[in-house]
Write a protein that holds these residues in place. Structure first.
Motif, PDB file in Angstrom:
ATOM      1  N   GLN B  91      20.072  28.691  40.039  1.00 48.09           N
ATOM      2  CA  GLN B  91      20.062  29.276  41.367  1.00 48.09           C
ATOM      3  C   GLN B  91      21.244  28.790  42.216  1.00 48.09           C
ATOM      4  O   GLN B  91      21.893  29.554  42.876  1.00 48.09           O
ATOM      5  N   ASN B  92      21.482  27.504  42.171  1.00 48.20           N
ATOM      6  CA  ASN B  92      22.467  26.922  43.062  1.00 48.20           C
ATOM      7  C   ASN B  92      23.739  26.611  42.275  1.00 48.20           C
ATOM      8  O   ASN B  92      23.763  25.691  41.473  1.00 48.20           O
ATOM      9  N   PHE B  94      26.278  25.147  43.051  1.00 49.39           N
ATOM     10  CA  PHE B  94      26.797  23.822  43.323  1.00 49.39           C
ATOM     11  C   PHE B  94      26.171  22.810  42.355  1.00 49.39           C
ATOM     12  O   PHE B  94      26.715  21.765  42.098  1.00 49.39           O
ATOM     13  N   THR B  95      24.980  23.136  41.852  1.00 48.56           N
ATOM     14  CA  THR B  95      24.311  22.262  40.898  1.00 48.56           C
ATOM     15  C   THR B  95      24.829  22.483  39.489  1.00 48.56           C
ATOM     16  O   THR B  95      24.931  21.566  38.697  1.00 48.56           O
ATOM     17  N   LYS B 141      42.385  25.854  38.368  1.00 46.82           N
ATOM     18  CA  LYS B 141      41.922  25.138  39.567  1.00 46.82           C
ATOM     19  C   LYS B 141      40.830  24.122  39.258  1.00 46.82           C
ATOM     20  O   LYS B 141      40.158  24.215  38.236  1.00 46.82           O
ATOM     21  N   GLY B 148      31.932  28.868  47.524  1.00 44.58           N
ATOM     22  CA  GLY B 148      30.597  29.132  46.981  1.00 44.58           C
ATOM     23  C   GLY B 148      30.595  30.331  46.043  1.00 44.58           C
ATOM     24  O   GLY B 148      30.039  30.302  44.952  1.00 44.58           O
ATOM     25  N   GLY B 149      31.251  31.396  46.487  1.00 43.56           N
ATOM     26  CA  GLY B 149      31.289  32.621  45.695  1.00 43.56           C
ATOM     27  C   GLY B 149      32.040  32.424  44.384  1.00 43.56           C
ATOM     28  O   GLY B 149      31.624  32.901  43.339  1.00 43.56           O
ATOM     29  N   GLU B 171      19.053  34.125  40.855  1.00 44.98           N
ATOM     30  CA  GLU B 171      19.848  34.456  42.045  1.00 44.98           C
ATOM     31  C   GLU B 171      21.341  34.212  41.871  1.00 44.98           C
ATOM     32  O   GLU B 171      21.918  33.347  42.533  1.00 44.98           O
ATOM     33  N   SER B 174      23.660  34.919  45.406  1.00 44.01           N
ATOM     34  CA  SER B 174      23.283  34.515  46.763  1.00 44.01           C
ATOM     35  C   SER B 174      24.496  34.147  47.616  1.00 44.01           C
ATOM     36  O   SER B 174      24.445  34.251  48.826  1.00 44.01           O
ATOM     37  N   GLN B 175      25.594  33.708  46.989  1.00 42.04           N
ATOM     38  CA  GLN B 175      26.777  33.319  47.783  1.00 42.04           C
ATOM     39  C   GLN B 175      27.865  34.394  47.744  1.00 42.04           C
ATOM     40  O   GLN B 175      28.975  34.147  48.196  1.00 42.04           O
ATOM     41  N   LEU B 176      27.572  35.533  47.146  1.00 41.20           N
ATOM     42  CA  LEU B 176      28.630  36.525  46.955  1.00 41.20           C
ATOM     43  C   LEU B 176      28.607  37.616  48.009  1.00 41.20           C
ATOM     44  O   LEU B 176      27.559  37.980  48.526  1.00 41.20           O
TER      45      LEU B 176
END
Lengths: 264, 283
Positions: B91-92, B94-95, B141, B148-149, B171, B174-176
């Motif tokens: 979901q996240n 970042f995780t 990079k 986030g996206g 999900e 969610s950041q897009l």
């Protein structure tokens, strides 16, 4: 009182021009949505308002204070910023400690601290999570924890960066209620979001960003009626707006009642 | 035969008295695209964790009932083999990004290296999956410097590169922004066409309506609704279960109320347009 950006530009150390010559004014008590593609400069603009970044050129005034003359801490109690990613913001072992952190920093007394926390908890609906570790609760609820932790500082302006991401129906309703209440109290709410239905249903003023610039600043109805703006910004209309366009209905219909009315 | 089969499955997380899943019966067929929607805390992610075998292999707690993955009980699966068979996009984003790799290229390649795939093949896969997700310009990079996206695309690329038979995707958008979201759905649809089985947790019901074969609504740890996308998304009880129907569903009901009924309740804009036009011709 207001936040004023006057010809503000900002570039990241790697040379990426994030914001180019942006001018924008937000009155206190105003509610504003910032929309646009990923990378359009939305988050950079709000980080400038909160003084996490300072303009490379141009001037940014928060209630007539030039942000360049202040530290982030001196501006952030006026302009509260709820990060896009709650994990960038959370650092305490349980939710209640997270909420108590800023009141301690601001040296509020126990009574005031409790009053502010109780209110923030009620607004964000996180009561049952207070003793939990923030990382053990679902991402969308963690977002409400970060909203509450900013609310306790009683900012004059509140920035919400992608608050609708991952929210269910109830989460969206909680956000809508929160924005209404803050507005009634004269607090400006600036929201970055990709959810166009949320924008159409909740914002009078919509700022569209594309390629480091503001390309439109108007009502939701005006913005979503402009196919050129939609295309340039790489966004889409709310679903009912799409339906009205596809049916070639006259005018800039966006809402259920007017759409049903327009169909014979 | 079903590819995934859950019979009377209940589950409690460690130290929790509540049932995160309660009496779940579910059959998933190979090559289909399933959407999972419903209230947060309703069991969507726990259902994914169960199907992916993270329950009971990673999360302990109390699992009862039978979970069969391709005919074998989940408890008897080797976790390594299971992770190669079923890819999981968290979901996240970042995780999910490991944080230990210095370039996006290495991040995407990491899973393939762990599978022991030959170097040239790895390079080939990373390049092709990066093109698919439009992140070729990010390969050099540092993953920690992405937005986030962008992270969400990289996390997704890393899983697609593994070429699992089935993908559980929590999900992914969610950041897009809307275009990025459309792109991801188009990619998922392409994966489905190539024979993959997809389970997607997503709040963006307008896209669920366009792409999914079947929709499962989770509420309070139970399956509240399960069926063809059309039937589930136009079900008047949907909001009771914490899900929001697409706006055109509201439009369909509002037309009924205004005594201008369409012959059925639409779930997509295209469908609504053709129903309104059909109505115009009849009157």
């Amino acid at each position: 009182m207001s936040i004023q950006l006057q010809n503000v530009s900002f570039a990241y150390p790697d040379g990426t021009q994030a914001i180019s010559n942006v001018s924008l004014e937000i009155q206190d008590g105003e509610r504003l949505a910032i929309i646009g593609k990923n990378g359009a400069g939305k988050t950079t603009v709000v980080k400038l308002m909160n003084n996490l970044y300072q303009p490379l050129s141009g001037t940014l005034l928060v209630d007539d204070i030039d942000t360049k003359t202040k530290t982030t801490a001196q501006i952030s109690h006026l302009v509260g910023y709820v990060f896009q990613n709650p994990d960038d913001q959370i650092f305490n072992k349980d939710v209640i400690s997270e909420l108590e952190y800023m009141p301690k920093y601001l040296k509020l007394d126990a009574k005031e601290t409790k009053a502010r926390i109780d209110e923030a908890v009620e607004f964000t609906g996180i009561k049952r999570y207070l003793k939990r570790n923030p990382y053990d609760i679902p991402y969308p609820i963690r977002k409400f924890v970060t909203i509450a932790s900013v609310l306790v500082t009683k900012p004059k302006y509140l920035i919400l960066d992608e608050p609708t991401a991952g929210q269910d129906r109830q989460g969206i309703q909680t956000l809508e209620h929160l924005m209404d209440t803050l507005q009634e109290r004269g607090i400006g709410v600036i929201t970055i979001t990709h959810d166009m239905e949320f924008v159409a249903n909740n914002f009078e003023r919509v700022v569209v960003m594309a390629h480091a610039n503001v390309i439109a600043d108007a009502s939701g109805r005006e913005v979503f009626a402009r196919d050129d703006i939609i295309a340039e910004a790489g966004i889409r209309k709310p679903q009912l707006g799409e339906l009205a366009s596809a049916l070639k209905l006259k005018g800039d219909l966006l809402y259920l009642d007017e759409l049903v009315e327009a169909i014979k | 035969m079903s590819y995934i089969s859950l019979k009377n499955v209940s589950y409690q997380y460690p130290y929790s008295k509540q049932f995160a899943l309660q009496d779940i019966n579910l059959e998933l067929k190979k090559g289909k695209f399933y959407g999972v929607i419903g209230q947060n805390g309703g069991g969507k992610t726990t259902l994914c964790n169960t199907i992916r075998g993270l329950i009971p292999h990673f999360y302990k707690g109390e699992l009862s009932g039978e979970v069969l993955i391709d005919g074998t009980d989940v408890r008897n699966w080797n976790t390594g083999e299971l992770s190669a068979k079923i890819g999981y996009v968290f979901q996240n984003p970042f995780t999910q990004i490991s944080g230990i790799k210095e370039t996006v290229f290495e991040e995407i390649a990491m899973g393939l290296e762990n599978l022991g795939i030959e170097k040239n093949k790895i390079i080939e896969s990373v390049i092709s999956v990066s093109e698919l997700l439009s992140i070729s310009d990010l390969l050099e990079k540092n993953p920690n410097q992405l937005s986030g996206g962008q992270r969400q695309r990289v996390a997704f690329a890393a899983i697609i590169a593994m070429d699992a038979e089935m993908l559980v995707i929590d999900e992914p958008t969610s950041q897009l922004d809307p275009q990025g979201t459309e792109d991801v759905f188009a990619i998922i649809d392409k994966l489905k066409t190539s024979g993959k089985t997809i389970i997607l947790v997503e709040h963006k019901v307008s896209l669920i309506a366009r792409y999914c074969d079947q929709v499962i609504v989770m509420s309070d740890g139970k399956i509240a609704l399960n069926g063809l996308a059309k039937a589930v998304l136009s079900d008047p009880r949907l909001e009771e279960f914490g899900a929001t129907p697409p706006e055109v569903v509201h439009f369909g009901y509002a037309m009924q109320k205004a005594k201008k009924p369409l012959t059925e309740i639409p779930i997509t804009v295209e469908e609504a347009v053709s129903l309104v036009e059909k109505r115009g011709k009849q009157s």
